[in-house]
Design a protein around this motif. Structure first.
Motif, PDB file in Angstrom:
ATOM      1  N   ALA A  33       0.840  -1.198   0.000  1.00 62.04           N
ATOM      2  CA  ALA A  33       0.000   0.000   0.000  1.00 62.04           C
ATOM      3  C   ALA A  33       0.871   1.242   0.000  1.00 62.04           C
ATOM      4  CB  ALA A  33      -0.929   0.000   1.212  1.00 62.04           C
ATOM      5  N   ALA A  34       0.479   2.230  -0.808  1.00 62.73           N
ATOM      6  CA  ALA A  34       1.201   3.497  -0.868  1.00 62.73           C
ATOM      7  C   ALA A  34       0.366   4.645  -0.311  1.00 62.73           C
ATOM      8  CB  ALA A  34       1.610   3.805  -2.307  1.00 62.73           C
ATOM      9  N   THR A  35      -0.963   4.452  -0.297  1.00 61.13           N
ATOM     10  CA  THR A  35      -1.862   5.481   0.218  1.00 61.13           C
ATOM     11  C   THR A  35      -2.841   4.855   1.201  1.00 61.13           C
ATOM     12  OG1 THR A  35      -3.443   5.161  -1.591  1.00 61.13           O
ATOM     13  CG2 THR A  35      -1.736   6.842  -1.895  1.00 61.13           C
ATOM     14  N   ASN A  36      -3.439   5.695   2.065  1.00 67.71           N
ATOM     15  CA  ASN A  36      -4.426   5.190   3.011  1.00 67.71           C
ATOM     16  C   ASN A  36      -5.836   5.263   2.424  1.00 67.71           C
ATOM     17  OD1 ASN A  36      -5.369   7.848   3.298  1.00 67.71           O
ATOM     18  ND2 ASN A  36      -4.217   8.208   5.190  1.00 67.71           N
ATOM     19  N   PHE A  37      -6.819   4.928   3.235  1.00 66.99           N
ATOM     20  CA  PHE A  37      -8.215   4.889   2.792  1.00 66.99           C
ATOM     21  C   PHE A  37      -8.671   6.228   2.224  1.00 66.99           C
ATOM     22  CE2 PHE A  37     -12.447   3.067   2.908  1.00 66.99           C
ATOM     23  CZ  PHE A  37     -13.285   4.144   3.124  1.00 66.99           C
ATOM     24  N   TRP A  38      -8.081   7.323   2.732  1.00 68.50           N
ATOM     25  CA  TRP A  38      -8.509   8.663   2.337  1.00 68.50           C
ATOM     26  C   TRP A  38      -7.694   9.223   1.182  1.00 68.50           C
ATOM     27  CZ3 TRP A  38     -12.916   9.044   4.666  1.00 68.50           C
ATOM     28  CH2 TRP A  38     -13.088   8.398   5.885  1.00 68.50           C
ATOM     29  N   GLY A  39      -6.791   8.390   0.615  1.00 62.58           N
ATOM     30  CA  GLY A  39      -6.011   8.824  -0.534  1.00 62.58           C
ATOM     31  C   GLY A  39      -4.740   9.569  -0.194  1.00 62.58           C
ATOM     32  N   LYS A  40      -4.413   9.657   1.086  1.00 60.35           N
ATOM     33  CA  LYS A  40      -3.201  10.354   1.504  1.00 60.35           C
ATOM     34  C   LYS A  40      -2.020   9.381   1.487  1.00 60.35           C
ATOM     35  CE  LYS A  40      -1.187  12.960   5.335  1.00 60.35           C
ATOM     36  NZ  LYS A  40      -1.413  13.481   6.715  1.00 60.35           N
ATOM     37  N   LYS A  88       7.509   6.161   7.822  1.00 61.22           N
ATOM     38  CA  LYS A  88       7.295   5.424   9.071  1.00 61.22           C
ATOM     39  C   LYS A  88       6.071   4.524   8.952  1.00 61.22           C
ATOM     40  CE  LYS A  88       6.449   6.152  14.012  1.00 61.22           C
ATOM     41  NZ  LYS A  88       6.275   7.179  15.087  1.00 61.22           N
ATOM     42  N   GLU A  89       4.993   5.057   8.384  1.00 54.59           N
ATOM     43  CA  GLU A  89       3.762   4.266   8.219  1.00 54.59           C
ATOM     44  C   GLU A  89       3.979   3.124   7.247  1.00 54.59           C
ATOM     45  OE1 GLU A  89       1.280   7.466   6.984  1.00 54.59           O
ATOM     46  OE2 GLU A  89       0.370   7.754   8.966  1.00 54.59           O
ATOM     47  N   ALA A  90       4.733   3.389   6.175  1.00 53.95           N
ATOM     48  CA  ALA A  90       4.999   2.348   5.179  1.00 53.95           C
ATOM     49  C   ALA A  90       5.794   1.199   5.784  1.00 53.95           C
ATOM     50  CB  ALA A  90       5.744   2.944   3.987  1.00 53.95           C
ATOM     51  N   ARG A  91       6.776   1.539   6.620  1.00 58.79           N
ATOM     52  CA  ARG A  91       7.570   0.491   7.283  1.00 58.79           C
ATOM     53  C   ARG A  91       6.699  -0.307   8.240  1.00 58.79           C
ATOM     54  NH1 ARG A  91      11.544   4.650   7.621  1.00 58.79           N
ATOM     55  NH2 ARG A  91      10.907   5.066   9.783  1.00 58.79           N
ATOM     56  N   ALA A  92       5.852   0.397   8.990  1.00 60.50           N
ATOM     57  CA  ALA A  92       4.963  -0.283   9.942  1.00 60.50           C
ATOM     58  C   ALA A  92       3.971  -1.179   9.205  1.00 60.50           C
ATOM     59  CB  ALA A  92       4.224   0.744  10.788  1.00 60.50           C
ATOM     60  N   LEU A 150      -3.315   1.399  10.132  1.00 57.66           N
ATOM     61  CA  LEU A 150      -2.344   2.229   9.423  1.00 57.66           C
ATOM     62  C   LEU A 150      -2.935   2.858   8.164  1.00 57.66           C
ATOM     63  CD1 LEU A 150       0.725  -0.125   9.839  1.00 57.66           C
ATOM     64  CD2 LEU A 150       0.527   2.191  10.772  1.00 57.66           C
ATOM     65  N   LEU A 151      -3.862   2.141   7.529  1.00 56.09           N
ATOM     66  CA  LEU A 151      -4.509   2.673   6.328  1.00 56.09           C
ATOM     67  C   LEU A 151      -5.725   3.524   6.670  1.00 56.09           C
ATOM     68  CD1 LEU A 151      -4.299  -0.423   3.928  1.00 56.09           C
ATOM     69  CD2 LEU A 151      -2.760   1.534   4.100  1.00 56.09           C
ATOM     70  N   GLN A 152      -6.014   3.656   7.972  1.00 56.83           N
ATOM     71  CA  GLN A 152      -7.116   4.497   8.463  1.00 56.83           C
ATOM     72  C   GLN A 152      -8.459   4.093   7.849  1.00 56.83           C
ATOM     73  OE1 GLN A 152      -6.280   8.720   8.310  1.00 56.83           O
ATOM     74  NE2 GLN A 152      -4.115   8.401   8.775  1.00 56.83           N
ATOM     75  N   ILE A 153      -8.702   2.785   7.773  1.00 55.55           N
ATOM     76  CA  ILE A 153      -9.959   2.278   7.208  1.00 55.55           C
ATOM     77  C   ILE A 153     -11.016   2.265   8.314  1.00 55.55           C
ATOM     78  CG2 ILE A 153     -11.075   0.380   5.980  1.00 55.55           C
ATOM     79  CD1 ILE A 153      -8.281  -0.602   5.176  1.00 55.55           C
TER      80      ILE A 153
END
Length: 317
Positions: free
Chosen positions: A266-273, A278-282, A298-301
Protein backbone atom coordinates in the motif's frame (compact mmCIF):
# COMPACT_ATOMS: atom_id res chain seq x y z
CA UNK A 1 -0.32 19.24 47.17
CA UNK A 2 -3.39 18.68 49.30
CA UNK A 3 -4.24 14.97 49.83
CA UNK A 4 -7.71 15.40 48.29
CA UNK A 5 -6.15 16.81 45.10
CA UNK A 6 -3.25 14.33 45.02
CA UNK A 7 -5.59 11.33 45.16
CA UNK A 8 -8.58 12.83 43.36
CA UNK A 9 -8.43 10.56 40.31
CA UNK A 10 -7.60 7.27 42.02
CA UNK A 11 -10.25 7.80 44.69
CA UNK A 12 -12.93 7.69 42.01
CA UNK A 13 -11.94 4.01 41.53
CA UNK A 14 -11.65 2.74 45.11
CA UNK A 15 -13.23 -0.65 44.36
CA UNK A 16 -10.83 -1.41 41.49
CA UNK A 17 -7.34 -2.87 41.58
CA UNK A 18 -4.52 -0.43 40.68
CA UNK A 19 -3.77 -2.47 37.53
CA UNK A 20 -7.44 -2.30 36.48
CA UNK A 21 -7.44 1.47 37.01
CA UNK A 22 -4.43 1.99 34.73
CA UNK A 23 -5.95 -0.38 32.19
CA UNK A 24 -9.17 1.65 32.14
CA UNK A 25 -7.32 4.95 32.00
CA UNK A 26 -5.03 4.16 29.05
CA UNK A 27 -6.69 1.35 27.09
CA UNK A 28 -7.64 3.66 24.20
CA UNK A 29 -4.05 4.90 23.75
CA UNK A 30 -4.71 8.26 25.40
CA UNK A 31 -5.16 9.47 28.97
CA UNK A 32 -8.87 9.43 29.85
CA UNK A 33 -8.26 11.40 33.03
CA UNK A 34 -6.59 14.16 31.01
CA UNK A 35 -9.39 14.29 28.44
CA UNK A 36 -11.91 14.49 31.29
CA UNK A 37 -10.05 17.28 33.11
CA UNK A 38 -11.31 20.85 33.35
CA UNK A 39 -8.95 22.01 30.61
CA UNK A 40 -10.46 19.54 28.10
CA UNK A 41 -14.03 19.14 29.34
CA UNK A 42 -16.75 20.24 26.91
CA UNK A 43 -19.03 22.86 28.45
CA UNK A 44 -22.85 22.65 28.26
CA UNK A 45 -22.80 25.60 25.84
CA UNK A 46 -20.32 23.88 23.53
CA UNK A 47 -22.29 20.62 23.71
CA UNK A 48 -25.42 22.52 22.71
CA UNK A 49 -23.57 23.97 19.70
CA UNK A 50 -22.36 20.47 18.76
CA UNK A 51 -25.89 19.09 18.94
CA UNK A 52 -27.36 21.96 16.93
CA UNK A 53 -24.75 21.46 14.20
CA UNK A 54 -25.49 17.74 14.15
CA UNK A 55 -21.84 16.84 14.62
CA UNK A 56 -21.32 13.14 15.33
CA UNK A 57 -17.54 12.99 15.46
CA UNK A 58 -14.28 14.36 14.07
CA UNK A 59 -12.58 11.57 12.16
CA UNK A 60 -9.24 12.95 11.07
CA UNK A 61 -7.26 16.07 10.27
CA UNK A 62 -4.97 17.16 7.46
CA UNK A 63 -2.82 20.08 6.38
CA UNK A 64 -3.94 21.49 3.05
CA UNK A 65 -2.34 24.53 1.44
CA UNK A 66 -0.99 25.52 4.84
CA UNK A 67 -4.41 25.32 6.48
CA UNK A 68 -5.21 22.75 9.18
CA UNK A 69 -8.50 21.02 8.34
CA UNK A 70 -10.63 18.51 10.24
CA UNK A 71 -12.85 15.83 8.71
CA UNK A 72 -16.34 16.15 10.21
CA UNK A 73 -18.90 13.33 10.33
CA UNK A 74 -22.46 14.60 10.85
CA UNK A 75 -25.32 12.57 12.25
CA UNK A 76 -27.61 10.85 9.72
CA UNK A 77 -25.22 11.78 6.89
CA UNK A 78 -23.36 9.04 4.93
CA UNK A 79 -19.61 9.03 5.57
CA UNK A 80 -18.94 9.54 1.87
CA UNK A 81 -20.40 13.01 2.40
CA UNK A 82 -18.01 13.89 5.21
CA UNK A 83 -16.68 17.43 4.87
CA UNK A 84 -13.47 19.17 5.89
CA UNK A 85 -13.61 22.38 7.89
CA UNK A 86 -10.68 24.59 8.78
CA UNK A 87 -9.67 24.95 12.41
CA UNK A 88 -10.71 28.61 12.37
CA UNK A 89 -14.15 27.67 11.04
CA UNK A 90 -14.71 25.10 13.79
CA UNK A 91 -13.42 27.45 16.47
CA UNK A 92 -15.84 30.06 15.14
CA UNK A 93 -18.67 27.54 15.70
CA UNK A 94 -17.61 27.21 19.34
CA UNK A 95 -15.95 23.78 19.18
CA UNK A 96 -12.77 24.73 21.08
CA UNK A 97 -12.68 21.89 23.63
CA UNK A 98 -13.77 19.29 21.06
CA UNK A 99 -10.82 20.25 18.86
CA UNK A 100 -8.53 20.16 21.87
CA UNK A 101 -9.67 16.61 22.68
CA UNK A 102 -9.25 15.55 19.04
CA UNK A 103 -5.73 16.98 18.84
CA UNK A 104 -4.76 15.23 22.09
CA UNK A 105 -6.01 11.83 20.88
CA UNK A 106 -4.31 12.16 17.49
CA UNK A 107 -1.04 13.33 19.06
CA UNK A 108 -1.07 10.39 21.47
CA UNK A 109 -1.35 7.86 18.65
CA UNK A 110 1.18 9.66 16.45
CA UNK A 111 3.61 9.43 19.38
CA UNK A 112 3.20 5.63 19.32
CA UNK A 113 1.37 5.34 22.62
CA UNK A 114 -0.87 2.63 21.18
CA UNK A 115 2.14 0.32 20.83
CA UNK A 116 2.42 -0.45 24.53
CA UNK A 117 0.50 -3.58 25.60
CA UNK A 118 -2.25 -2.83 28.11
CA UNK A 119 -2.30 -6.33 29.60
CA UNK A 120 -2.40 -6.93 33.35
CA UNK A 121 1.04 -8.54 33.16
CA UNK A 122 2.59 -5.50 31.50
CA UNK A 123 0.89 -3.11 33.93
CA UNK A 124 2.06 -5.11 36.95
CA UNK A 125 5.65 -5.00 35.65
CA UNK A 126 5.27 -1.23 35.53
CA UNK A 127 3.84 -1.10 39.06
CA UNK A 128 6.71 -3.28 40.30
CA UNK A 129 9.10 -0.52 39.22
CA UNK A 130 7.32 1.79 41.66
CA UNK A 131 7.34 -0.67 44.56
CA UNK A 132 3.67 -1.68 44.26
CA UNK A 133 3.86 -5.48 44.33
CA UNK A 134 1.37 -7.88 42.79
CA UNK A 135 -0.35 -8.38 46.14
CA UNK A 136 -1.47 -4.74 46.04
CA UNK A 137 -1.21 -3.90 42.33
CA UNK A 138 -3.18 -6.77 40.80
CA UNK A 139 -5.06 -8.48 43.64
CA UNK A 140 -5.71 -5.60 46.04
CA UNK A 141 -8.12 -2.68 45.77
CA UNK A 142 -7.25 0.99 45.75
CA UNK A 143 -9.40 1.38 48.87
CA UNK A 144 -6.93 -0.77 50.80
CA UNK A 145 -3.80 1.17 49.82
CA UNK A 146 -1.93 3.32 52.32
CA UNK A 147 -1.19 6.97 51.56
CA UNK A 148 2.33 6.09 50.40
CA UNK A 149 1.05 3.32 48.14
CA UNK A 150 -1.48 5.68 46.56
CA UNK A 151 1.35 8.10 45.80
CA UNK A 152 3.20 5.26 44.08
CA UNK A 153 0.09 4.51 42.01
CA UNK A 154 -0.33 8.18 41.06
CA UNK A 155 3.32 8.36 39.98
CA UNK A 156 3.08 5.07 38.08
CA UNK A 157 0.02 6.31 36.21
CA UNK A 158 1.75 9.60 35.39
CA UNK A 159 4.71 7.67 33.94
CA UNK A 160 2.71 5.08 31.98
CA UNK A 161 2.85 7.02 28.70
CA UNK A 162 6.61 7.59 29.00
CA UNK A 163 6.31 11.40 29.02
CA UNK A 164 9.11 13.76 28.04
CA UNK A 165 8.23 16.15 30.88
CA UNK A 166 7.05 15.33 34.39
CA UNK A 167 5.60 18.07 36.64
CA UNK A 168 5.60 17.13 40.32
CA UNK A 169 3.87 19.15 43.05
CA UNK A 170 5.20 18.17 46.50
CA UNK A 171 5.95 14.55 45.46
CA UNK A 172 7.47 13.70 48.84
CA UNK A 173 4.12 13.71 50.65
CA UNK A 174 3.36 10.34 52.33
CA UNK A 175 6.56 8.65 51.10
CA UNK A 176 8.97 7.06 53.57
CA UNK A 177 12.75 7.41 53.20
CA UNK A 178 13.08 4.15 51.28
CA UNK A 179 10.40 5.21 48.81
CA UNK A 180 11.97 8.67 48.46
CA UNK A 181 15.32 7.10 47.64
CA UNK A 182 13.71 4.85 45.05
CA UNK A 183 11.85 7.79 43.47
CA UNK A 184 15.01 9.89 43.30
CA UNK A 185 16.91 7.03 41.68
CA UNK A 186 14.10 6.37 39.19
CA UNK A 187 13.83 10.04 38.15
CA UNK A 188 17.58 10.31 37.61
CA UNK A 189 17.69 7.10 35.58
CA UNK A 190 14.59 8.04 33.56
CA UNK A 191 16.28 10.93 31.78
CA UNK A 192 13.30 13.13 30.88
CA UNK A 193 12.72 16.71 32.06
CA UNK A 194 11.48 17.22 35.62
CA UNK A 195 9.78 20.36 36.94
CA UNK A 196 9.26 20.06 40.68
CA UNK A 197 7.58 22.20 43.33
CA UNK A 198 8.88 21.13 46.73
CA UNK A 199 9.97 22.35 50.15
CA UNK A 200 12.23 19.33 50.64
CA UNK A 201 15.64 20.58 49.50
CA UNK A 202 17.23 17.27 50.44
CA UNK A 203 15.00 15.50 47.91
CA UNK A 204 14.72 17.95 45.02
CA UNK A 205 18.46 18.72 44.99
CA UNK A 206 19.10 15.00 44.36
CA UNK A 207 17.12 15.25 41.10
CA UNK A 208 16.98 18.89 39.93
CA UNK A 209 20.26 20.71 39.31
CA UNK A 210 18.66 24.08 38.65
CA UNK A 211 16.81 25.84 41.48
CA UNK A 212 14.31 28.68 41.22
CA UNK A 213 13.58 30.48 44.49
CA UNK A 214 10.40 32.57 44.35
CA UNK A 215 9.84 35.28 46.97
CA UNK A 216 9.20 38.98 47.47
CA UNK A 217 8.12 39.34 43.85
CA UNK A 218 11.43 37.99 42.54
CA UNK A 219 12.79 34.77 41.05
CA UNK A 220 16.38 33.87 41.88
CA UNK A 221 17.92 31.15 39.71
CA UNK A 222 20.93 29.09 40.78
CA UNK A 223 22.61 26.08 39.22
CA UNK A 224 21.99 24.80 35.71
CA UNK A 225 19.88 21.96 34.34
CA UNK A 226 21.62 19.22 32.36
CA UNK A 227 20.59 17.32 29.26
CA UNK A 228 20.28 13.55 29.67
CA UNK A 229 19.48 10.74 27.25
CA UNK A 230 15.75 10.14 26.83
CA UNK A 231 15.51 6.46 27.77
CA UNK A 232 11.72 6.43 27.88
CA UNK A 233 11.43 7.03 24.13
CA UNK A 234 13.79 4.17 23.36
CA UNK A 235 11.70 1.93 25.58
CA UNK A 236 8.52 2.80 23.67
CA UNK A 237 10.11 1.91 20.35
CA UNK A 238 11.02 -1.58 21.58
CA UNK A 239 7.43 -2.71 21.97
CA UNK A 240 6.78 -2.90 18.25
CA UNK A 241 9.78 -5.23 17.88
CA UNK A 242 9.16 -7.40 20.92
CA UNK A 243 5.44 -8.16 20.68
CA UNK A 244 5.11 -11.58 19.11
CA UNK A 245 3.79 -15.05 19.76
CA UNK A 246 0.99 -15.35 22.33
CA UNK A 247 1.27 -11.68 23.30
CA UNK A 248 0.79 -10.63 19.66
CA UNK A 249 -2.25 -12.87 19.41
CA UNK A 250 -3.71 -11.23 22.50
CA UNK A 251 -3.05 -7.71 21.18
CA UNK A 252 -4.61 -8.23 17.74
CA UNK A 253 -7.43 -10.47 18.86
CA UNK A 254 -5.96 -13.67 17.37
CA UNK A 255 -5.93 -12.21 13.85
CA UNK A 256 -2.61 -13.72 12.81
CA UNK A 257 -1.99 -16.33 10.15
CA UNK A 258 0.96 -17.87 8.37
CA UNK A 259 0.44 -16.60 4.83
CA UNK A 260 1.45 -12.94 4.41
CA UNK A 261 1.75 -13.07 0.63
CA UNK A 262 -1.96 -12.59 0.02
CA UNK A 263 -1.86 -9.02 1.38
CA UNK A 264 -1.05 -6.22 -1.06
CA UNK A 265 1.46 -3.44 -0.70
CA UNK A 266 0.00 0.00 0.00
CA UNK A 267 1.20 3.50 -0.87
CA UNK A 268 -1.86 5.48 0.22
CA UNK A 269 -4.43 5.19 3.01
CA UNK A 270 -8.22 4.89 2.79
CA UNK A 271 -8.51 8.66 2.34
CA UNK A 272 -6.01 8.82 -0.53
CA UNK A 273 -3.20 10.35 1.50
CA UNK A 274 0.30 8.99 0.84
CA UNK A 275 1.76 6.89 3.66
CA UNK A 276 4.77 8.37 5.40
CA UNK A 277 8.01 6.38 5.46
CA UNK A 278 7.29 5.42 9.07
CA UNK A 279 3.76 4.27 8.22
CA UNK A 280 5.00 2.35 5.18
CA UNK A 281 7.57 0.49 7.28
CA UNK A 282 4.96 -0.28 9.94
CA UNK A 283 2.53 -1.52 7.27
CA UNK A 284 5.17 -3.80 5.74
CA UNK A 285 5.93 -5.22 9.18
CA UNK A 286 2.22 -5.78 9.90
CA UNK A 287 1.79 -7.40 6.46
CA UNK A 288 4.57 -9.89 7.17
CA UNK A 289 2.86 -10.79 10.46
CA UNK A 290 -0.54 -10.94 8.75
CA UNK A 291 -1.76 -8.45 11.36
CA UNK A 292 -4.97 -7.33 9.62
CA UNK A 293 -6.06 -5.09 12.50
CA UNK A 294 -2.79 -3.14 12.39
CA UNK A 295 -2.88 -2.85 8.59
CA UNK A 296 -6.41 -1.44 8.72
CA UNK A 297 -5.34 0.99 11.42
CA UNK A 298 -2.34 2.23 9.42
CA UNK A 299 -4.51 2.67 6.33
CA UNK A 300 -7.12 4.50 8.46
CA UNK A 301 -9.96 2.28 7.21
CA UNK A 302 -13.15 3.02 9.21
CA UNK A 303 -14.86 0.13 10.97
CA UNK A 304 -17.48 -1.42 8.68
CA UNK A 305 -15.77 -0.22 5.49
CA UNK A 306 -13.77 -2.14 2.89
CA UNK A 307 -10.94 -0.29 1.19
CA UNK A 308 -11.20 -0.57 -2.62
CA UNK A 309 -8.58 -3.03 -3.90
CA UNK A 310 -7.94 -4.36 -0.42
CA UNK A 311 -10.89 -6.70 0.08
CA UNK A 312 -8.62 -9.14 1.92
CA UNK A 313 -8.49 -6.70 4.86
CA UNK A 314 -12.23 -7.09 5.39
CA UNK A 315 -14.56 -4.59 7.05
CA UNK A 316 -13.00 -4.68 10.53
CA UNK A 317 -16.06 -6.15 12.24
Amino acid sequence: MFPSMLFFHVEQHLEEAPASYIQWRFKDAYDKEKIGSEAFRISPEEQEAIDEFGLEDIWSRRMRAGVLEYEVKKRHVPERDNKYFSKDELLGMGFERLLKQTDEKIAAKEAGLDLRPITTTEIQKHLDDFGLTQEFGTYGKIRGLSGGQKVKLVLAAAMWNCPHLLVLDEPTNYLDREALGALSSALNEWGGSVLMISHSKEFYSSVCKEEWIVGDGKVVVSGASEERSMKAVARKKKYEKEIEGDELLEKVGGNVNANGDKYKDAATNFWGKALSKKEARAYEKAKKKCDVKKMRELLQIPIGKVMPGFDELGDGK
